[in-house]
Write a protein that holds these residues in place. Structure first.
Motif, PDB file in Angstrom:
ATOM      1  N   LEU A 357      -8.058  14.495  -4.344  1.00 38.83           N
ATOM      2  CA  LEU A 357      -7.524  13.992  -3.433  1.00 38.83           C
ATOM      3  C   LEU A 357      -7.828  12.905  -2.676  1.00 38.83           C
ATOM      4  O   LEU A 357      -6.817  12.621  -1.662  1.00 38.83           O
ATOM      5  N   LEU A 358      -8.960  13.453  -2.454  1.00 35.07           N
ATOM      6  CA  LEU A 358      -9.770  11.733  -1.627  1.00 35.07           C
ATOM      7  C   LEU A 358      -9.516  10.070  -2.836  1.00 35.07           C
ATOM      8  O   LEU A 358      -9.705   9.010  -1.952  1.00 35.07           O
ATOM      9  N   ASN A 359      -9.406   9.934  -4.012  1.00 36.07           N
ATOM     10  CA  ASN A 359     -10.004   9.012  -4.703  1.00 36.07           C
ATOM     11  C   ASN A 359      -8.055   9.046  -4.635  1.00 36.07           C
ATOM     12  O   ASN A 359      -7.940   7.333  -4.532  1.00 36.07           O
ATOM     13  N   TYR A 360      -7.169   9.830  -4.461  1.00 39.97           N
ATOM     14  CA  TYR A 360      -5.868   9.532  -4.735  1.00 39.97           C
ATOM     15  C   TYR A 360      -5.667   8.885  -3.328  1.00 39.97           C
ATOM     16  O   TYR A 360      -4.391   7.573  -3.477  1.00 39.97           O
ATOM     17  N   ALA A 361      -6.188   9.138  -2.543  1.00 39.44           N
ATOM     18  CA  ALA A 361      -6.342   8.772  -1.044  1.00 39.44           C
ATOM     19  C   ALA A 361      -6.314   7.308  -1.607  1.00 39.44           C
ATOM     20  O   ALA A 361      -5.626   6.519  -0.419  1.00 39.44           O
ATOM     21  N   ALA A 362      -7.715   7.094  -1.705  1.00 40.87           N
ATOM     22  CA  ALA A 362      -8.484   6.098  -1.441  1.00 40.87           C
ATOM     23  C   ALA A 362      -7.948   4.803  -2.488  1.00 40.87           C
ATOM     24  O   ALA A 362      -7.411   3.400  -2.186  1.00 40.87           O
ATOM     25  N   LYS A 363      -6.835   5.205  -4.089  1.00 43.14           N
ATOM     26  CA  LYS A 363      -6.267   4.299  -4.601  1.00 43.14           C
ATOM     27  C   LYS A 363      -5.111   3.835  -3.470  1.00 43.14           C
ATOM     28  O   LYS A 363      -4.512   2.720  -3.857  1.00 43.14           O
ATOM     29  N   HIS A 364      -4.364   4.783  -3.345  1.00 44.64           N
ATOM     30  CA  HIS A 364      -2.461   4.294  -2.541  1.00 44.64           C
ATOM     31  C   HIS A 364      -2.465   4.322  -1.687  1.00 44.64           C
ATOM     32  O   HIS A 364      -0.880   4.360  -0.932  1.00 44.64           O
ATOM     33  N   LEU A 365      -3.827   5.193  -0.430  1.00 47.47           N
ATOM     34  CA  LEU A 365      -3.208   4.467   1.118  1.00 47.47           C
ATOM     35  C   LEU A 365      -3.150   2.711   1.457  1.00 47.47           C
ATOM     36  O   LEU A 365      -4.121   1.873   0.381  1.00 47.47           O
ATOM     37  N   VAL A 366      -2.437   2.415   2.390  1.00 53.66           N
ATOM     38  CA  VAL A 366      -2.846   0.796   2.400  1.00 53.66           C
ATOM     39  C   VAL A 366      -4.270   0.927   3.231  1.00 53.66           C
ATOM     40  O   VAL A 366      -4.397   2.202   4.046  1.00 53.66           O
ATOM     41  N   VAL A 367      -4.709   0.090   3.814  1.00 49.95           N
ATOM     42  CA  VAL A 367      -6.323  -0.416   4.654  1.00 49.95           C
ATOM     43  C   VAL A 367      -6.312   0.616   5.901  1.00 49.95           C
ATOM     44  O   VAL A 367      -4.559  -0.060   6.707  1.00 49.95           O
ATOM     45  N   ASN A 368      -7.089   1.080   6.723  1.00 50.10           N
ATOM     46  CA  ASN A 368      -6.719   1.098   8.406  1.00 50.10           C
ATOM     47  C   ASN A 368      -4.917   2.485   7.582  1.00 50.10           C
ATOM     48  O   ASN A 368      -5.191   3.728   9.075  1.00 50.10           O
ATOM     49  N   GLY A 369      -5.205   3.235   6.620  1.00 47.40           N
ATOM     50  CA  GLY A 369      -3.649   3.937   6.700  1.00 47.40           C
ATOM     51  C   GLY A 369      -4.745   5.527   6.086  1.00 47.40           C
ATOM     52  O   GLY A 369      -6.014   5.459   6.617  1.00 47.40           O
ATOM     53  N   ARG A 370      -4.130   6.795   6.924  1.00 51.86           N
ATOM     54  CA  ARG A 370      -5.223   7.893   7.277  1.00 51.86           C
ATOM     55  C   ARG A 370      -4.124   9.225   5.819  1.00 51.86           C
ATOM     56  O   ARG A 370      -3.090   9.510   5.663  1.00 51.86           O
ATOM     57  N   LEU A 371      -5.514   9.398   5.588  1.00 50.91           N
ATOM     58  CA  LEU A 371      -5.580  11.084   4.563  1.00 50.91           C
ATOM     59  C   LEU A 371      -5.332  12.322   6.122  1.00 50.91           C
ATOM     60  O   LEU A 371      -6.799  12.150   6.829  1.00 50.91           O
ATOM     61  N   VAL A 372      -4.788  13.050   6.084  1.00 55.51           N
ATOM     62  CA  VAL A 372      -5.014  14.416   7.015  1.00 55.51           C
ATOM     63  C   VAL A 372      -4.917  16.208   6.293  1.00 55.51           C
ATOM     64  O   VAL A 372      -3.496  15.992   5.062  1.00 55.51           O
ATOM     65  N   TYR A 373      -5.578  16.594   5.804  1.00 57.45           N
ATOM     66  CA  TYR A 373      -5.738  17.322   5.269  1.00 57.45           C
ATOM     67  C   TYR A 373      -6.263  18.723   5.961  1.00 57.45           C
ATOM     68  O   TYR A 373      -7.088  18.940   6.429  1.00 57.45           O
ATOM     69  N   TRP A 374      -6.388  20.216   5.170  1.00 57.58           N
ATOM     70  CA  TRP A 374      -6.775  21.139   5.821  1.00 57.58           C
ATOM     71  C   TRP A 374      -7.685  21.404   4.772  1.00 57.58           C
ATOM     72  O   TRP A 374      -7.543  21.480   3.935  1.00 57.58           O
ATOM     73  N   LEU A 375      -9.023  22.033   5.550  1.00 54.13           N
ATOM     74  CA  LEU A 375      -9.780  22.402   4.430  1.00 54.13           C
ATOM     75  C   LEU A 375     -10.630  23.886   5.320  1.00 54.13           C
ATOM     76  O   LEU A 375     -10.886  23.778   5.702  1.00 54.13           O
ATOM     77  N   PRO A 376     -10.186  24.437   4.353  1.00 58.84           N
ATOM     78  CA  PRO A 376     -10.223  26.300   4.280  1.00 58.84           C
ATOM     79  C   PRO A 376     -12.417  26.286   4.187  1.00 58.84           C
ATOM     80  O   PRO A 376     -12.892  26.087   2.812  1.00 58.84           O
ATOM     81  N   VAL A 377     -12.856  26.709   5.205  1.00 60.49           N
ATOM     82  CA  VAL A 377     -14.207  26.649   4.935  1.00 60.49           C
ATOM     83  C   VAL A 377     -14.826  28.603   5.664  1.00 60.49           C
ATOM     84  O   VAL A 377     -13.562  29.032   6.389  1.00 60.49           O
TER      85      VAL A 377
END
Length: 474
Positions: A357-377
């Motif tokens: 997911l993080l690699n996906y966002a790094a490749k396909h987001l525009v610069v200053n674009g945002r990734l928002v996701y839920w992380l269970p802990v």
């Protein structure tokens, strides 16, 4: 005491926040300000903003203020702050000193006004409200009072704290201000999941969906993508703000609306029960790009910047299986399997999912674009060190939603700060999180222990009842 105008020429405003999702409230407002292109300053305050609903802001104009409150789902209303004080006398002194040139437009004879009195942490009697209003007679309002359709509404807000066992006789602080606008909380019922045309077992709550869209700074004409789209709740909230929406999911049945229904007393899904129908229901179909049956572990896109935001709720393996294409013994799929409706799938560990997911966002987001996701802990093990990190992504906010004593999920918001390079994949850090691949096992173990305690308690009560009941003679 509050100065109405700052040295920069900005005005002071008072934000009345809803008393829920406490950690989410300030990050939502800050993200909205970025989305609408408005600078924003949060004033220094002695309050703990996690437990009190009143926050003072500085904004350059009333237009900016209306834009921000017009998108917030965790705010009740926004006021132009005229004054504040720890006592009524202190507040009245501030109001007497309020600059005449700022108050005159709202006090003319050709205008109408009304007062609203409210409190946090205490229910005010009508007598109390009347006394508060009567004490404001010194204000030189010349217009007529109109309780229904006033041109200007002025609020008196009292803060009694959030401890119901220690409610003071007098408020800790009182605020006075001119109403600017209300938050969008009324829309939560309009978009409620129970009213949707297409829903599933894990459809995201409407209120949190809008908060996620705000955290991602979605805006008109942006392109928003959800790689684990499910029934499309996050697409609906993003489209509400004017974004074009697109999604993928590995489950063809949920994408196309096939199979058994999750609604009570309904066995099968209808012919037009799909994600597109959800957007059509709210007049947002023109913003629907498409949804694809696709494995999030294998990007179908060219390696370029495509999305302004990626918003998603990944499967944790608790209520929905976390899967990817492949087999148990080897992680590949035969070419002929890809041609059938349900190709072979294998488990998708949470650490691998987060890495992708993080690699996906790094490749396909525009610069200053945002990734928002839920992380269970698992709360007893949680530290900030377990948060996944990527050299292209900066952590913006990290907010917790408590689900139980031991389990919670955290809404992570990250922003892309530079272009992706192939060497970045080697620097991604999710190793500390690998121990939480067993989050499903921990969740089920805790549920089992809770069920066992309830059963033991019930058996003990039954035994006591039996021992206290009179025995029958035979």
């Amino acid at each position: 005491m509050a100065a109405p105008v700052c040295s920069t020429g900005w005005r002071k405003y008072l934000l009345w926040l809803a008393h829920e999702h406490l950690e989410f409230r300030i990050p939502e407002i800050q993200s909205i300000a970025q989305a609408v292109g408005s600078p924003l300053e949060i004033c220094d305050t002695d309050y703990d903003i996690k437990s009190h609903p009143f926050v003072e802001l500085r904004l350059p104009s009333e237009e900016d203020a209306r834009k921000i409150i017009g998108r917030s789902f965790l705010s009740r209303c926004l006021l132009e702050l005229w004054g504040t004080g720890q006592t009524a006398e202190e507040l009245h002194k501030v109001l007497r000193d309020y600059p005449t040139e700022l108050s005159v437009p709202y006090m003319r004879q050709d205008t109408s006004f009304r007062y609203q009195v409210a409190a946090f942490g205490k229910t005010l009697t009508m007598r109390r409200k009347k006394d508060i209003i009567d004490a404001l007679d010194f204000l030189p309002f010349q217009g007529r009072v109109d309780l229904k359709n006033a041109e200007h509404t002025f609020y008196v807000l009292e803060d009694y704290g959030d401890d119901p066992t220690k409610t003071p006789e007098e408020p800790y602080r009182t605020f006075f201000g001119r109403w600017i606008g209300d938050g969008q909380r009324k829309l939560i019922d309009k978009y409620a999941v129970r009213k949707r045309h297409h829903i599933g077992e894990t459809s995201m709550d409407a209120g949190l969906s809008f908060v996620m869209a705000n955290m991602a700074a979605t805006r008109r004409n942006a392109v928003v993508f959800d790689p684990f789209v499910g029934t499309g709740s996050l697409l609906v909230s993003s489209a509400h703000f004017g974004s074009y929406v697109l999604g993928t999911d590995i489950d063809s049945h949920i994408i196309h609306g096939w199979g058994r229904s999750t609604r009570h007393n309904k066995k099968w899904r209808g012919e037009d029960e799909n994600i597109r129908a959800n957007l059509r229901q709210y007049g947002l179909e023109h913003l629907y790009l498409d949804v694809l049956v696709s494995d999030a572990a294998r990007s179908v896109w060219r390696p370029c910047q495509l999305f302004d935001a990626i918003i998603t709720d990944p499967p944790y393996g608790i209520r929905e299986a976390s899967q990817r294409l492949g087999t148990k013994d080897n992680n590949f799929v035969r070419e002929e399997d890809c041609e059938v409706q349900s190709p072979t799938k294998t488990a998708y560990t949470l650490s691998d999912l987060l890495t992708d997911l993080l690699n996906y966002a790094a490749k396909h987001l525009v610069v200053n674009g945002r990734l928002v996701y839920w992380l269970p802990v698992y709360r007893p093990d949680y530290t900030e060190k377990i948060l996944p990190r990527h050299p292209c992504l900066r952590l913006v906010s990290n907010c917790e939603q408590v689900l139980s004593t031991d389990i919670s999920r955290r809404l992570i918001c990250m922003e892309k700060v530079r272009d992706y390079q192939e060497s970045d994949s080697a620097e991604i850090v999710v190793n500390p999180y690998r121990e939480h691949n067993a989050i499903r096992d921990k969740y089920l173990l805790l549920a089992k222990e809770k069920k066992l305690k309830q059963r033991t308690k019930k058996d003990a009560q039954t035994k006591r009842t039996s021992s206290n009941s009179p025995t029958q003679e035979t």
